[in-house]
Motif scaffolding. Structure first.
Motif, PDB file in Angstrom:
ATOM      1  N   ASN A   1       6.597 -23.173 108.060  1.00  0.00           N
ATOM      2  CA  ASN A   1       5.764 -22.449 109.026  1.00  0.00           C
ATOM      3  C   ASN A   1       4.276 -22.692 108.735  1.00  0.00           C
ATOM      4  O   ASN A   1       3.489 -22.950 109.655  1.00  0.00           O
ATOM      5  CB  ASN A   1       6.090 -20.951 108.939  1.00  0.00           C
ATOM      6  N   SER A   2       3.906 -22.654 107.460  1.00  0.00           N
ATOM      7  CA  SER A   2       2.481 -22.854 107.159  1.00  0.00           C
ATOM      8  C   SER A   2       2.078 -24.331 107.293  1.00  0.00           C
ATOM      9  O   SER A   2       0.895 -24.638 107.389  1.00  0.00           O
ATOM     10  CB  SER A   2       2.124 -22.289 105.793  1.00  0.00           C
TER      11      SER A   2
ATOM     12  N   ASP B   1       0.069 -25.145 110.278  1.00  0.00           N
ATOM     13  CA  ASP B   1      -1.367 -24.828 110.264  1.00  0.00           C
ATOM     14  C   ASP B   1      -2.209 -25.951 109.662  1.00  0.00           C
ATOM     15  O   ASP B   1      -3.436 -25.859 109.623  1.00  0.00           O
ATOM     16  CB  ASP B   1      -1.618 -23.546 109.436  1.00  0.00           C
TER      17      ASP B   1
ATOM     18  N   GLU C   1      -4.382 -28.896 109.362  1.00  0.00           N
ATOM     19  CA  GLU C   1      -5.294 -29.477 110.358  1.00  0.00           C
ATOM     20  C   GLU C   1      -4.975 -30.954 110.622  1.00  0.00           C
ATOM     21  O   GLU C   1      -4.602 -31.688 109.699  1.00  0.00           O
ATOM     22  CB  GLU C   1      -6.713 -29.348 109.783  1.00  0.00           C
TER      23      GLU C   1
ATOM     24  N   SER D   1       0.422 -33.531 107.533  1.00  0.00           N
ATOM     25  CA  SER D   1       1.587 -32.634 107.439  1.00  0.00           C
ATOM     26  C   SER D   1       2.912 -33.406 107.370  1.00  0.00           C
ATOM     27  O   SER D   1       3.957 -32.805 107.121  1.00  0.00           O
ATOM     28  CB  SER D   1       1.606 -31.696 108.647  1.00  0.00           C
TER      29      SER D   1
ATOM     30  N   ARG E   1      -4.025 -28.409 102.342  1.00  0.00           N
ATOM     31  CA  ARG E   1      -2.614 -28.073 102.662  1.00  0.00           C
ATOM     32  C   ARG E   1      -2.133 -26.955 101.740  1.00  0.00           C
ATOM     33  O   ARG E   1      -2.350 -27.013 100.535  1.00  0.00           O
ATOM     34  CB  ARG E   1      -1.722 -29.311 102.470  1.00  0.00           C
TER      35      ARG E   1
END
Lengths: 162, 548
Positions: free
Chosen positions: A22-23, A26, A28, A38, B191
């Motif tokens: 989930n995080s 976020d 960027e 990510s 991150r």
């Protein structure tokens, strides 16, 4: 079907993966060409989720693993088993929490003395030995790092004021 | 080339500071190896903070002293007290201790000591000869191949670290995940920082490693109240005079065993994660099978001492080959050395020996020199060992916990690193309690960034993911990864099952495919040999199935 330690660990890991995936949404995206920031963590977390799910299924299906209700898990045994480790955790947290005030030298001596006494016992002879050991060992280490390796160790507010 | 070797030689042998550091390192290694509950990896990890202020050559030479000394230190405790100091000296106990009890402690120690020396020397020669060649091979690797090699290193660590393969894979993946926290190196994007500024730098690899390995080990050591308060060893042993001359003569007469065991050690060391704990048992087993005096094994047979001791010291050279040539650590010790090089802004990889010849040859020479120190220091360290064994574990653990905190702080001069060590110490402790192997997690942390970087490079060059299986080296490593994941199931399978019979021959035939694709004559020959051997085994095993 049984619930054991592995079941709980697997559920915890699945929760952890869920929160982290989930995080990861976020993270960027600066819009550069190539692999997104990510991408790799998502792959790792997806694989981790799959393996945690495998562990969960295996733990539920398994008949041999140690059950939660076995005698090993009663509260007194758990306390005795983890007593010394808990003392180490607690002393280390105290050491870190007061590092800014006590500094590495005084904090280190108090940490070693406290840990030695809590683990080794409170007899007078032992307490004397523990204080000698803690002063000598931390003193030597502090001197090596400060004067030999030129590392500026945390001085602590007490020594600074003094 | 010669002038580089001479310069490297001078930087080690003619520099009194480096020699002094190696002296102290080897002594510390022997003691760390001799104390039960302490491992060589622990010794090397605890040495690391002292090396921050040294040059790269001095730092690595000191760590090599600890590494080499540690392997031979284990033999003192196992021979004199029957308790192996490290897992890498377990097999030495089988014949070393009976030999001591039969009234030959000096000879037993001599055999162990000189077998360690000769095993180390053989592996040092192979290290010097093989590492540059393997590095040459590594120059062929593209990012696809490197990524697959890292995947293979992780999977083989999982399969060889013992226990549950699912838990091993989870540990490896947790390590890879821990390496992603903080700003990523490719885009510079934060991150999993959750708003904490300290997290932006990510978890430095050394606090994580010290926490996972050393911190958690110390907590385990003091867990049992009674054991923590009693001296490290109840049986103390006595100082004995080592019979050097006779031991050397016996070993040289059994040179076949010495070479066989050394090569087993080197090969095991080259495999990621397979260290001295495996090589000493393998070598002992092979020595027993090959010996005409098989019935004497376990009763003080000389070959039973020579084999494990030669093998475990040779493992050190094998592990260094992978680190020096490809930048892939073979075990926790070489992972720490890799970390030490990174502190000095040196990234080992296939070009390491070419780019940093002075340092690379310095490592080779330090590895040779450390073995001479090991022999010279054994008698002296024996006396210190007898003193150290009287200290209770809780004293040692308390002092070392404080030392870990000071050492970790010295890395970047920030308290956050101590918190990281503490946090990973707790994780490591509970992971051990819950049956998760730590080695895959440590390797995951070490190799995580490298894996991501190579994946980013690969996808940056081409979107074609098929390249991961169409490039021969990448395919080779991925196949090896699959084979290594299946390996624990093969170990557990009953010998007469179809799966157990087919595993080895099918693996050999499958591995020949990427070798054929590579095209070079030598690799084609190797591929043909693999196919022929695999087919022969396949035929033999399937025909035995038919008859049953």
């Amino acid at each position: 079907m049984s619930i054991n330690k592995d079941t709980i660990v697997a559920i915890f890991l699945l929760l952890f993966c869920g929160i982290m995936i989930n995080s990861s949404f976020d993270i960027e995206d600066p819009g550069y060409q190539g692999m997104k920031a990510s991408f790799w963590p998502t792959i790792v977390l997806c694989l981790l989720s799959v393996m945690s799910l495998v562990m969960l299924i295996k733990s539920i299906v398994s008949t041999t693993d140690n059950n939660l209700n076995s005698e090993n898990t009663n509260s007194q045994n758990i306390f005795l088993k983890f007593k010394n480790a808990s003392i180490c955790f607690l002393m280390f947290i105290l050491f870190l929490a007061f590092l800014d005030y006590l500094g590495m030298l005084i904090g280190g001596v108090l940490f070693v003395f406290g840990l030695l006494t809590l683990l080794g016992g409170f007899e007078i002879k032992k307490i004397i030995n523990h204080s000698i050991i803690s002063i000598i060992t931390i003193g030597i280490m502090w001197s090596i790092f400060t004067f030999g390796l030129k590392v500026i160790l945390p001085e602590g507010e007490i020594l600074r004021i003094w | 080339m010669i002038d580089v070797i001479l310069q490297a030689f001078a930087s080690i042998v003619l520099d009194p500071v480096t020699l002094g550091l190696m002296f102290v390192g080897t002594l510390a290694g022997i003691l760390a190896g001799a104390i039960p509950g302490f491992t060589i990896a622990m010794g090397v990890i605890l040495t690391l903070p002292f090396t921050f202020g040294m040059t790269a050559v001095q730092g690595l030479a000191t760590m090599l002293g600890v590494f080499v000394g540690g392997f031979s230190g284990g033999l003192m405790s196992c021979m004199l007290t029957g308790i192996p100091g490290t897992p890498s000296s377990v097999a030495t106990t089988f014949d070393g201790f009976p030999l001591v009890r039969s009234g030959r402690p000096g000879l037993a120690l001599g055999l162990g000591l000189w077998s360690s020396f000769f095993g180390g020397m053989i592996s040092a020669v192979i290290l010097v000869a093989l590492a540059p060649q393997l590095a040459f091979l590594g120059l062929e690797f593209g990012p696809w191949d490197y990524f697959s090699l890292i995947i293979f290193a992780l999977t083989i660590t999982v399969s060889l670290s013992g226990g549950n393969i699912t838990k091993g894979l989870i540990a490896g993946l947790l390590g890879l995940f821990a390496a992603t926290v903080g700003e990523d190196e490719i885009n510079g994007v934060a991150r999993f920082t959750f708003g904490f500024d300290d997290f932006k730098q990510g978890f430095a690899f050394l606090p994580v490693l010290i926490g996972l390995f050393a911190f958690s080990q110390l907590l385990t050591d003091v867990e049992d109240d009674k054991r923590a308060k009693s001296p490290l060893m109840s049986q103390s042993g006595t100082v004995v005079k080592v019979e050097h001359r006779q031991a050397i003569l016996i070993i040289l007469k059994r040179w076949v065993n010495l070479f066989r065991s050394s090569f087993i050690g080197i090969f095991t060391g080259i495999l990621p994660a397979a260290g001295g704990s495996i090589s000493n048992i393998l070598a002992y087993d092979q020595a027993k099978k090959a010996s005409p005096n098989r019935s004497n094994f376990g009763k003080g047979e000389y070959d039973g001492v020579i084999a494990p001791e030669a093998a475990n010291n040779a493992t050190a050279g094998g592990a260094l080959i992978m680190m020096m040539a490809l930048g892939i650590p073979g075990d926790i010790v070489t992972a720490v050395m890799l970390g030490a090089l990174m502190i000095h802004n040196i990234i080992p990889g296939p070009t390491f020996i070419q780019d940093e010849p002075l340092l690379a040859y310095g490592v080779f020479i330090a590895f040779f020199v450390a073995h001479f120190f090991m022999v010279g220091l054994q008698a002296f360290s024996l006396r210190i060992f007898l003193l150290v064994t009287k200290i209770p574990m809780y004293v040692l653990a308390s002092v070392i916990l404080a030392y870990c905190a000071i050492g970790v702080f010295a890395l970047h001069n920030i308290v956050f690193d101590i918190w990281v060590m503490f946090f990973f110490g707790i994780i490591g402790y509970f992971m051990k309690k819950l049956g998760f192997p730590l080695a895959p997690m440590i390797l995951g942390v070490v190799l995580g960034k490298l894996a991501e970087l190579n994946l980013a490079r690969a996808t940056g060059i081409s979107d074609d993911m098929f390249l991961f299986i169409s490039r021969p080296w990448s395919l080779f490593f991925l196949l090896m990864a699959v084979i290594s994941v299946i390996f624990p199931f093969y170990q557990e399978a009953k010998k007469e099952t179809l799966f157990a019979k087919l595993y080895v021959p099918v693996s050999m035939i499958v591995l020949s495919l990427p070798l054929f694709l590579m095209g070079s004559p030598v690799r084609m020959i190797v591929a043909v040999i693999l196919v022929l051997t695999g087919t022969y085994f396949l035929y033999k095993r399937t025909s035995s199935l038919k008859t049953t």
